[in-house]
Write a protein that holds these residues in place. Structure first.
Motif, PDB file in Angstrom:
ATOM      1  N   ARG A 199       0.813  -1.212   0.000  1.00  0.00           N
ATOM      2  CA  ARG A 199       0.000   0.000   0.000  1.00  0.00           C
ATOM      3  C   ARG A 199       0.850   1.267   0.000  1.00  0.00           C
ATOM      4  N   LYS A 200       2.148   1.128   0.198  1.00  0.00           N
ATOM      5  CA  LYS A 200       3.068   2.215  -0.081  1.00  0.00           C
ATOM      6  C   LYS A 200       3.891   1.806  -1.297  1.00  0.00           C
ATOM      7  N   TYR A 267       2.060   9.330  -6.162  1.00  0.00           N
ATOM      8  CA  TYR A 267       2.188   8.720  -4.842  1.00  0.00           C
ATOM      9  C   TYR A 267       1.168   7.602  -4.725  1.00  0.00           C
ATOM     10  N   SER A 268       1.208   6.892  -3.631  1.00  0.00           N
ATOM     11  CA  SER A 268       0.377   5.705  -3.474  1.00  0.00           C
ATOM     12  C   SER A 268      -1.062   6.080  -3.081  1.00  0.00           C
ATOM     13  N   ASP A 269      -1.984   5.871  -3.997  1.00  0.00           N
ATOM     14  CA  ASP A 269      -1.881   5.442  -5.379  1.00  0.00           C
ATOM     15  C   ASP A 269      -2.608   6.460  -6.273  1.00  0.00           C
ATOM     16  N   LYS A 286       1.892  11.399   1.937  1.00  0.00           N
ATOM     17  CA  LYS A 286       1.431  10.798   0.688  1.00  0.00           C
ATOM     18  C   LYS A 286       2.091   9.455   0.389  1.00  0.00           C
ATOM     19  N   SER A 289      -0.934   4.517   1.546  1.00  0.00           N
ATOM     20  CA  SER A 289      -2.386   4.603   1.393  1.00  0.00           C
ATOM     21  C   SER A 289      -3.101   3.994   2.593  1.00  0.00           C
ATOM     22  N   HIS A 290      -4.354   4.380   2.769  1.00  0.00           N
ATOM     23  CA  HIS A 290      -5.190   3.757   3.794  1.00  0.00           C
ATOM     24  C   HIS A 290      -5.392   2.294   3.411  1.00  0.00           C
ATOM     25  N   ARG A 293      -8.963   1.151   1.883  1.00  0.00           N
ATOM     26  CA  ARG A 293      -9.201   1.736   0.560  1.00  0.00           C
ATOM     27  C   ARG A 293      -8.286   1.124  -0.497  1.00  0.00           C
ATOM     28  N   PHE A 294      -6.999   0.978  -0.149  1.00  0.00           N
ATOM     29  CA  PHE A 294      -6.046   0.455  -1.123  1.00  0.00           C
ATOM     30  C   PHE A 294      -6.367  -0.978  -1.524  1.00  0.00           C
ATOM     31  N   LYS A 297      -9.511  -1.283  -3.645  1.00  0.00           N
ATOM     32  CA  LYS A 297      -9.248  -0.855  -5.025  1.00  0.00           C
ATOM     33  C   LYS A 297      -8.412  -1.886  -5.767  1.00  0.00           C
TER      34      LYS A 297
END
Length: 323
Positions: A199-200, A267-269, A286, A289-290, A293-294, A297
């Motif tokens: 997620r990063k 940035y992610s994402d 940035k 990501s949460h 959510r990541f 998605k």
């Protein structure tokens, strides 16, 4: 300067904004050409160095079949990956006059290609690159037929071309052939290949000694360059790459201007053209990501490509839970 052309067959709808950004990065490399074969007739602002040929998937299958005396299997778009090493023969007519030809993906943004694929490199190697998202080959009959080499114990082109299974022949298959023949090829990691399920942003294919650079980072695209900005002990460091490969990540494109003169923050994402200043605070905020959510998605984007079990395995791996 060696003449370079990339062959890009793509069938189905182009990923609209992502494709526009890819074209923007192609335009920033005016001394390199791309030749696209597609059935998507959407009007895009194609730069002068991107040539488009419209055809159907059946047309492409028939064209490839003419090169072989055995029945090939090409039942879906992603299977074209196994045929990438054969593009020098399949598209010989379009590649006349070029010193090197290549294959590449479109889920990436190019940086300054000539900085990395310079004549010093191209005069030394007949094959440049080792991943399917970008490879170059010297455009000679001998090199163009190299993929036909049959070596005991490894997958050969007839096996790869006769099955609906994806063998990764453009990567593992060609690596094995070149290693068996003891032909050196350019395999430096000069690209930013993002891991799918982190997620990063996390760069794969990097030596472990550089893992600290993956702790928190973002990217920018400006003046035709792909730049990585990472934190180490609170300080910002910047590195340049040949390209950034998004590799099935669930990118959101918040872009109004598709132009070589535009600066993009990646940035992610998310990729955006909103004004920005690179600071430690920006990278920290940035750079990740949460999780809910990541992963939601990511699962949705890749729902047709992999199983749920594989997604869960990768998520656990990114969290260190598979040990």
């Amino acid at each position: 300067m060696k003449k370079i052309a990339y062959i890009v067959p793509y069938f189905g709808k182009f990923p609209n904004n992502g494709f526009k950004l890819w074209l923007t990065s192609c335009a920033a490399n005016p001394t390199v050409n791309w030749i696209i074969f597609t059935d998507d007739k959407t009007e895009y602002n194609y730069p002068e160095n991107v040539e488009v040929h419209y055809c159907t998937f059946d047309d492409m299958r028939n064209r490839i079949q003419k090169n072989y005396d055995f029945p090939i299997v090409l039942d879906r778009g992603w299977k074209l990956c196994d045929y990438k090493p054969a593009y020098g023969e399949i598209f010989a007519e379009e590649l006349k006059g070029y010193d090197f030809w290549g294959n590449c993906d479109i889920d990436l943004m190019w940086g300054n290609i000539r900085k990395y694929y310079n004549d010093d490199v191209l005069e030394k190697y007949e094959r440049v690159g080792f991943f399917g998202h970008s490879n170059l080959y010297l455009n000679t009959p001998e090199v163009n037929s190299r993929y036909r080499t049959v070596i005991n114990g490894i997958i050969d082109y007839k096996t790869a071309f006769s099955s609906s299974t994806g063998y990764g022949f453009d990567e593992v298959g060609m690596d094995n052939i070149y290693k068996a023949l003891r032909i050196p090829y350019y395999n430096k990691v000069i690209f930013a290949n993002l891991t799918k399920y982190e997620r990063k942003f996390h760069l794969g294919s990097m030596p472990k000694k550089y893992e600290y650079k993956n702790r928190r980072q973002i990217f920018t695209w400006e003046n035709g360059k792909v730049l990585r900005h990472y934190l180490d002990n609170g300080k910002i460091f910047t590195e340049e790459y040949l390209y950034i490969h998004f590799w099935c990540r669930p990118m959101s494109y918040r872009v109004k201007n598709f132009s070589q003169n535009t600066k993009y923050l990646i940035y992610s994402d998310v990729l955006t053209d909103k004004p920005f200043t690179i600071t430690s605070s920006l990278i920290n905020r940035k750079g990740i990501s949460h999780p809910v959510r990541f992963y939601a998605k990511s699962i949705w984007k890749n729902r047709h490509k992999i199983t749920l079990e594989r997604i869960i395995f990768n998520i656990k791996g990114s969290l260190g839970l598979n040990d």
